[in-house]
Design an enzyme around this catalytic site. Structure first.
Site, PDB file in Angstrom:
ATOM      1  N   SER A   1       0.849  -1.199   0.000  1.00 11.33           N
ATOM      2  CA  SER A   1       0.000   0.000   0.000  1.00 11.33           C
ATOM      3  C   SER A   1       0.883   1.247   0.000  1.00 11.33           C
ATOM      4  O   SER A   1       2.038   1.191   0.447  1.00 11.33           O
ATOM      5  CB  SER A   1      -0.869   0.003   1.260  1.00 11.33           C
TER       6      SER A   1
ATOM      7  N   TYR B   1      -1.992  -0.669  10.427  1.00 13.70           N
ATOM      8  CA  TYR B   1      -1.977  -0.866   8.965  1.00 13.70           C
ATOM      9  C   TYR B   1      -0.629  -0.418   8.379  1.00 13.70           C
ATOM     10  O   TYR B   1      -0.013  -1.130   7.587  1.00 13.70           O
ATOM     11  CB  TYR B   1      -3.139  -0.094   8.332  1.00 13.70           C
TER      12      TYR B   1
HETATM   13  N1  NAP Z   1      -8.787  -0.913  -1.058  1.00 15.09           N
HETATM   14  C1  NAP Z   1      -7.751  -0.107  -0.944  1.00 15.09           C
HETATM   15  O1  NAP Z   1      -7.894   1.129  -0.975  1.00 15.09           O
HETATM   16  C2  NAP Z   1      -6.375  -0.673  -0.796  1.00 15.09           C
HETATM   17  C3  NAP Z   1      -5.299   0.212  -0.916  1.00 15.09           C
HETATM   18  C4  NAP Z   1      -4.011  -0.266  -0.785  1.00 15.09           C
HETATM   19  C5  NAP Z   1      -3.804  -1.598  -0.543  1.00 15.09           C
HETATM   20  N2  NAP Z   1      -4.868  -2.447  -0.416  1.00 15.09           N
HETATM   21  C6  NAP Z   1      -4.588  -3.844  -0.136  1.00 15.09           C
HETATM   22  O2  NAP Z   1      -5.205  -4.652  -1.105  1.00 15.09           O
HETATM   23  C7  NAP Z   1      -5.436  -5.943  -0.569  1.00 15.09           C
HETATM   24  C8  NAP Z   1      -6.853  -6.384  -0.903  1.00 15.09           C
HETATM   25  O3  NAP Z   1      -7.757  -5.571  -0.197  1.00 15.09           O
HETATM   26  P1  NAP Z   1      -9.154  -5.070  -0.807  1.00 15.09           P
HETATM   27  O4  NAP Z   1      -9.113  -3.604  -0.814  1.00 15.09           O
HETATM   28  O5  NAP Z   1      -9.467  -5.810  -2.037  1.00 15.09           O
HETATM   29  O6  NAP Z   1     -10.144  -5.456   0.385  1.00 15.09           O
HETATM   30  P2  NAP Z   1     -11.216  -6.636   0.547  1.00 15.09           P
HETATM   31  O7  NAP Z   1     -12.242  -6.579  -0.518  1.00 15.09           O
HETATM   32  O8  NAP Z   1     -11.644  -6.544   1.970  1.00 15.09           O
HETATM   33  O9  NAP Z   1     -10.352  -7.943   0.317  1.00 15.09           O
HETATM   34  C9  NAP Z   1      -9.568  -8.531   1.323  1.00 15.09           C
HETATM   35  C10 NAP Z   1      -9.370  -9.979   0.929  1.00 15.09           C
HETATM   36  O10 NAP Z   1      -8.461 -10.584   1.857  1.00 15.09           O
HETATM   37  C11 NAP Z   1      -9.033 -11.779   2.316  1.00 15.09           C
HETATM   38  N3  NAP Z   1      -8.559 -12.082   3.665  1.00 15.09           N
HETATM   39  C12 NAP Z   1      -8.589 -11.283   4.758  1.00 15.09           C
HETATM   40  N4  NAP Z   1      -8.102 -11.948   5.817  1.00 15.09           N
HETATM   41  C13 NAP Z   1      -7.760 -13.179   5.371  1.00 15.09           C
HETATM   42  C14 NAP Z   1      -7.219 -14.316   5.987  1.00 15.09           C
HETATM   43  N5  NAP Z   1      -6.917 -14.336   7.312  1.00 15.09           N
HETATM   44  N6  NAP Z   1      -6.994 -15.434   5.250  1.00 15.09           N
HETATM   45  C15 NAP Z   1      -7.294 -15.445   3.920  1.00 15.09           C
HETATM   46  N7  NAP Z   1      -7.809 -14.388   3.277  1.00 15.09           N
HETATM   47  C16 NAP Z   1      -8.044 -13.268   4.002  1.00 15.09           C
HETATM   48  C17 NAP Z   1     -10.541 -11.552   2.274  1.00 15.09           C
HETATM   49  O11 NAP Z   1     -11.211 -12.797   2.141  1.00 15.09           O
HETATM   50  P3  NAP Z   1     -11.994 -13.573   3.295  1.00 15.09           P
HETATM   51  O12 NAP Z   1     -12.617 -12.550   4.198  1.00 15.09           O
HETATM   52  O13 NAP Z   1     -12.977 -14.393   2.535  1.00 15.09           O
HETATM   53  O14 NAP Z   1     -10.955 -14.402   3.965  1.00 15.09           O
HETATM   54  C18 NAP Z   1     -10.665 -10.767   0.987  1.00 15.09           C
HETATM   55  O15 NAP Z   1     -10.712 -11.644  -0.106  1.00 15.09           O
HETATM   56  C19 NAP Z   1      -5.132  -5.833   0.912  1.00 15.09           C
HETATM   57  O16 NAP Z   1      -3.848  -6.343   1.195  1.00 15.09           O
HETATM   58  C20 NAP Z   1      -5.163  -4.342   1.169  1.00 15.09           C
HETATM   59  O17 NAP Z   1      -4.384  -3.955   2.275  1.00 15.09           O
HETATM   60  C21 NAP Z   1      -6.136  -2.006  -0.540  1.00 15.09           C
END
Ligand code: NAP
Length: 257
Positions: free
Chosen positions: A143, A156
Site C-alpha cells: 500500500s 496498517y
Molecule cells: N482498497 C484499498 O484502498 C487498498 C489500498 C491499498 C492496498 N490495499 C490492499 O489490497 C489488498 C486487498 O484488499 P481489498 O481492498 O481488495 O479489500 P477486501 O475486498 O476486503 O479484500 C480482502 C481480501 O483478503 C481476504 N482475507 C482477509 N483476511 C484473510 C485471511 N486471514 N486469510 C485469507 N484471506 C483473508 C478476504 O477474504 P476472506 O474474508 O474471505 O478471507 C478478501 O478476499 C489488501 O492487502 C489491502 O491492504 C487495498
C-alpha cells in the site's frame, strides 16, 4: 506477457482487488488457485469463471493465510493440479482504524498476522518449487501506507511497511535465483476495505482499473509500482519533507475519520 496456461496463486481472492485480478487473469487464459476464508464467495467466482470458459482451470481453496501448514498444502495442491506455480499474488489483507490514544497491541498483532505473517506463509507455500525450477514471480499487494506513518493507522502502516521491506529483501536474494519480486503500492481502491469511510479519499479508483494497472506492472516484472501517480507523487514528496511539515499536513488531512 502471455498469461495463457500460466498458473497463478491469488490470496484474498474472494472480494475486492483479489476478485478483480482473478476474473481478469481467467479471461486471459491463466490457471488459478484462489485462496480466502469465505468459501461460498470463492465458489461463486469459480462458477463465474467456468461459465465464461468451460476449459478454465480454477481451484478454490478456503484457507486462512495465517495457517502456515494449510497454506503450504494449498501451494502443493495447486502445483500438483496444474504442474507448477508461476506467479504468487499475496493480496489478502485487513486493516483497522484507531487513534493512538486507544492503542491496542492485540489489534495491531491481528493485522500483522494477516498482512505480514499471512504474506510470509503465502511465499513459503510456493517458494521451494520456484527455487527448484529457478523460475517464478512473487507479487505482494502492499500500500502507499507503507511509506510513512498515517493518522489512526499504526497497525496498517506497520504491516504494510513490514511486508514491503520483507519482499524487498526477498527481491535482493531471489533475483539471482531466477525469481522476480514485484511490490505493488496502491492508493485508494473502491472495495470493502474503503467502504463506509467518511473521510475524503483522494483519487479513489474502481477495482477494474486498479486490477488492470496491477497486471500491467506484473507483466513488466516491475520491482515496485505505486499508483495512482498523483497520490504516489504526494507520498514521495512526504518522504523528503521535514518531520514538522509532514506532521502538520498529515494531521490536517487525516484520511481516516
Ligand atoms: N482498497 C484499498 O484502498 C487498498 C489500498 C491499498 C492496498 N490495499 C490492499 O489490497 C489488498 C486487498 O484488499 P481489498 O481492498 O481488495 O479489500 P477486501 O475486498 O476486503 O479484500 C480482502 C481480501 O483478503 C481476504 N482475507 C482477509 N483476511 C484473510 C485471511 N486471514 N486469510 C485469507 N484471506 C483473508 C478476504 O477474504 P476472506 O474474508 O474471505 O478471507 C478478501 O478476499 C489488501 O492487502 C489491502 O491492504 C487495498
Amino acid at each position: 506477457m502471455d498469461w495463457t496456461g500460466k498458473v497463478v496463486l491469488i490470496t484474498g481472492a474472494s472480494s475486492g482487488i483479489g476478485r478483480g485480478l482473478a476474473l481478469k487473469l481467467a479471461r486471459r487464459g491463466a490457471k488459478l488457485g484462489l485462496i480466502a476464508r469465505r468459501n461460498e464467495l470463492l465458489q461463486e467466482i469459480a462458477g463465474e469463471i467456468s461459465a465464461e470458459n468451460k476449459n478454465a482451470g480454477v481451484l478454490s481453496m478456503p484457507v486462512d493465510v495465517q495457517d502456515a501448514n494449510a497454506m503450504r498444502a494449498a501451494g502443493l495442491r495447486l502445483s500438483s493440479t496444474f504442474g507448477r506455480v508461476d506467479v504468487l499474488i499475496a493480496n489478502a489483507g485487513t486493516g483497522v482504524t484507531n487513534s493512538g490514544a486507544e492503542f491496542d497491541a492485540a489489534r495491531l498483532s491481528a493485522v500483522i498476522n494477516v498482512n505480514v505473517i499471512g504474506a510470509a506463509n503465502s511465499v513459503a507455500a510456493v517458494l521451494p518449487e520456484m527455487l527448484a525450477r529457478g523460475k517464478g514471480q512473487l507479487v505482494v499487494i502492499s500500500s502507499l501506507a507503507a511509506y510513512r506513518g498515517l493518522p489512526k493507522s499504526a497497525a496498517y502502516c506497520a504491516s504494510k511497511a513490514g511486508v514491503s521491506a520483507m519482499f524487498e529483501s526477498l527481491r535482493l536474494d531471489l533475483g539471482p535465483r531466477g525469481i522476480d519480486v514485484t511490490i505493488i503500492h496502491p492508493g485508494f481502491i473502491k472495495t470493502a476495505l474503503t467502504a463506509g469511510r467518511k473521510a475524503r479519499l483522494p483519487w479513489l479508483m474502481e477495482v477494474d482499473e486498479a486490477a488492470k494497472k496491477i497486471l500491467g506492472a506484473i507483466e513488466k516484472r516491475k520491482k515496485s509500482y505505486a499508483f495512482p501517480w498523483q497520490l504516489a507523487a504526494l507520498v514521495r514528496l512526504g518522504m523528503i519533507m521535514p518531520n514538522s511539515m509532514y506532521d502538520w499536513l498529515s494531521r490536517r488531512n487525516s484520511l481516516r475519520e
